[in-house]
Design an enzyme around this catalytic site. Structure first.
Site, short mmCIF file in Angstrom:
data_model
loop_
_atom_site.label_atom_id
_atom_site.label_comp_id
_atom_site.label_asym_id
_atom_site.label_seq_id
_atom_site.Cartn_x
_atom_site.Cartn_y
_atom_site.Cartn_z
N GLY A 31 0.82 -1.19 0.00
CA GLY A 31 0.00 0.00 0.00
C GLY A 31 0.86 1.25 0.00
O GLY A 31 1.99 1.24 -0.48
N ARG A 32 0.32 2.32 0.56
CA ARG A 32 1.03 3.61 0.52
C ARG A 32 2.40 3.54 1.18
O ARG A 32 3.40 4.02 0.62
CB ARG A 32 0.17 4.68 1.19
CG ARG A 32 -1.09 5.04 0.40
CD ARG A 32 -1.81 6.20 1.05
NE ARG A 32 -2.34 5.86 2.35
CZ ARG A 32 -3.64 5.72 2.62
NH1 ARG A 32 -4.53 5.89 1.67
NH2 ARG A 32 -4.06 5.43 3.83
N ILE A 33 2.46 2.96 2.38
CA ILE A 33 3.74 2.92 3.10
C ILE A 33 4.63 1.82 2.54
O ILE A 33 5.85 2.00 2.40
CB ILE A 33 3.50 2.73 4.61
CG1 ILE A 33 2.72 3.93 5.16
CG2 ILE A 33 4.82 2.57 5.35
CD1 ILE A 33 2.33 3.80 6.62
N ARG A 89 -2.33 -8.79 -1.39
CA ARG A 89 -3.53 -9.22 -2.09
C ARG A 89 -3.31 -9.04 -3.60
O ARG A 89 -2.41 -8.32 -4.02
CB ARG A 89 -4.75 -8.44 -1.61
CG ARG A 89 -4.65 -6.94 -1.75
CD ARG A 89 -5.79 -6.26 -0.99
NE ARG A 89 -5.67 -4.81 -1.08
CZ ARG A 89 -6.20 -4.06 -2.02
NH1 ARG A 89 -6.90 -4.63 -3.00
NH2 ARG A 89 -6.05 -2.75 -2.02
N THR A 134 5.91 -2.25 11.91
CA THR A 134 5.53 -0.89 12.30
C THR A 134 4.06 -0.64 11.96
O THR A 134 3.61 0.51 11.97
CB THR A 134 6.40 0.16 11.58
OG1 THR A 134 6.31 -0.04 10.16
CG2 THR A 134 7.85 0.05 12.02
N ARG A 165 0.67 -3.03 12.80
CA ARG A 165 -0.16 -3.35 13.95
C ARG A 165 0.23 -4.72 14.49
O ARG A 165 0.47 -5.66 13.72
CB ARG A 165 -1.65 -3.36 13.58
CG ARG A 165 -2.23 -1.99 13.22
CD ARG A 165 -2.27 -1.05 14.43
NE ARG A 165 -2.87 0.22 14.10
CZ ARG A 165 -2.20 1.27 13.62
NH1 ARG A 165 -0.90 1.17 13.38
NH2 ARG A 165 -2.84 2.41 13.38
N GLU A 167 -1.47 -1.28 24.26
CA GLU A 167 -0.67 -0.06 24.35
C GLU A 167 -1.38 0.95 25.25
O GLU A 167 -2.61 0.97 25.30
CB GLU A 167 -0.45 0.54 22.96
CG GLU A 167 0.31 -0.36 22.01
CD GLU A 167 0.53 0.27 20.64
OE1 GLU A 167 0.12 1.44 20.44
OE2 GLU A 167 1.09 -0.40 19.76
N HIS A 201 5.64 2.84 19.56
CA HIS A 201 4.65 3.28 18.57
C HIS A 201 4.87 4.74 18.18
O HIS A 201 3.98 5.59 18.33
CB HIS A 201 3.22 3.08 19.10
CG HIS A 201 2.23 2.94 17.98
ND1 HIS A 201 1.03 2.29 18.11
CD2 HIS A 201 2.26 3.38 16.69
CE1 HIS A 201 0.36 2.33 16.96
NE2 HIS A 201 1.10 2.98 16.09
#
Length: 327
Positions: free
Chosen positions: A153-155, A175, A234, A236, A265, A285
């Site tokens: 995805g974006r990251i 996916r 980084t 979840r 957390e 986090h």
């Protein structure tokens, strides 16, 4: 309008340029973290607009039922911590910008910082030097190693680019639609999930945590990793089967991990299993926690409040509530 901001640990938001967007409103900022419903209900009793910093505080039905004046929750990104159905029932608008096409460069940069720190043993070497010891081990280079990006995805796309710049061979597993995009971008696609875990020297997770991805990475997947491999998370903690990572690290597959996220957390227990393992680097986090990223994120969040105050809510994730409110 009475606005409350929760979990601003370092009292940072009032120092941002975008904080000026809230001029004229009554703003209360809490710098500690609480999840006790009674205490939150007391703090938020008169709140009309609530600002959340990512998923730090859960907003569920029992709390919402005790907030009679709440009309807006403004935040950014995904919202697994918010009971959307209960918000709709209570007449509370949830506005959350999903920032399409905009990656968190801060999170991508931290990811790469963890890769470098783990592969070169930077925290351990520094701790040894501070203790009067010199060169406690031999690290690993990144060039010509295989970087696995799980979730394109974006990251994930940004981190893949960092790997390419460092001379790594980048392999993607995701996916089907994301695999096609990665292939179009010139990256190799793993033959299977099993081969992905078995072949990569470094694996970095970049998936959203939804029901379909919860526990997606299993103990069997981790057991396929090489003894010198590194797993970086980084995204979840819930992406990994509960308890599987600690067990895998103790068994030596993978040989290392670098994590920024945890099942519960904030973490205050210095005896947390991940904090006690010598082959793990942990950060609290902080993937998105930079002044620059805060300016981007909270400009969106405060714009949502301004839009609501003007009678034209934006980025509404529960549009049914607008019908209930006659908007």
């Amino acid at each position: 309008m009475k606005i409350t901001i929760l979990d601003d640990y370092h009292d940072t938001l009032r120092t941002l340029r975008c904080f000026g967007k809230l001029a004229g409103h009554e703003v209360t900022i809490w710098n500690d973290h609480v999840q006790d419903i009674d205490l939150l209900a007391a703090r938020l009793h008169d709140t009309e607009a609530l600002v959340l910093i990512r998923e730090r505080t859960a907003i569920q039905a029992p709390l919402l039922a005790r907030l009679p004046k709440l009309r807006l929750i403004s935040q950014r990104s995904v919202y697994p911590h918010i009971d959307i159905a209960a918000c709709t029932q209570q007449g509370v608008i949830v506005s959350s910008s999903m920032h399409p096409g905009t990656p968190s460069y801060a999170a991508a940069e931290l990811t790469w910082g963890l890769v470098l720190a783990a592969m070169r043993q930077i925290p351990q070497q520094m701790a040894a030097l501070q203790a009067g010891r010199w060169q406690i081990g031999v690290g690993h280079s990144l060039r010509d190693k295989t970087l696995g990006i799980y979730g394109y995805g974006r990251i994930g796309r940004v981190v893949a680019g960092y790997g390419k710049a460092f001379g790594m061979q980048v392999v993607v597993w995701a996916r089907e639609a994301s695999r096609s995009q990665a292939q179009n971008d010139g990256y190799r696609i793993a033959r299977s999930k099993a081969s992905f875990f078995a072949e990569c020297d470094v694996i970095s997770l970049h998936l959203r945590l939804v029901e379909a991805t919860r526990g997606l990475i299993t103990a069997a997947d981790l057991a396929l990793m090489q003894p010198m491999a590194l797993l970086v998370n980084t995204s979840r903690a819930g992406l990994i089967e509960p308890g599987a990572l600690v067990t895998a690290l103790r068994a030596g597959r993978p040989g290392m991990a670098a994590v920024d996220v945890y099942d519960d957390e904030p973490v205050h227990d210095p005896h947390h299993p991940l904090l006690t393992l010598p082959n793990v680097i942990c950060t609290p986090h902080i993937g998105y926690v930079t002044h620059d990223e805060y300016e981007i994120q909270f400009a969106d969040i405060f714009d949502q409040i301004v839009a609501y105050a003007a009678g034209a809510p934006i980025n509404v994730v529960n549009p049914e509530v607008l019908q209930r409110l006659g908007q």
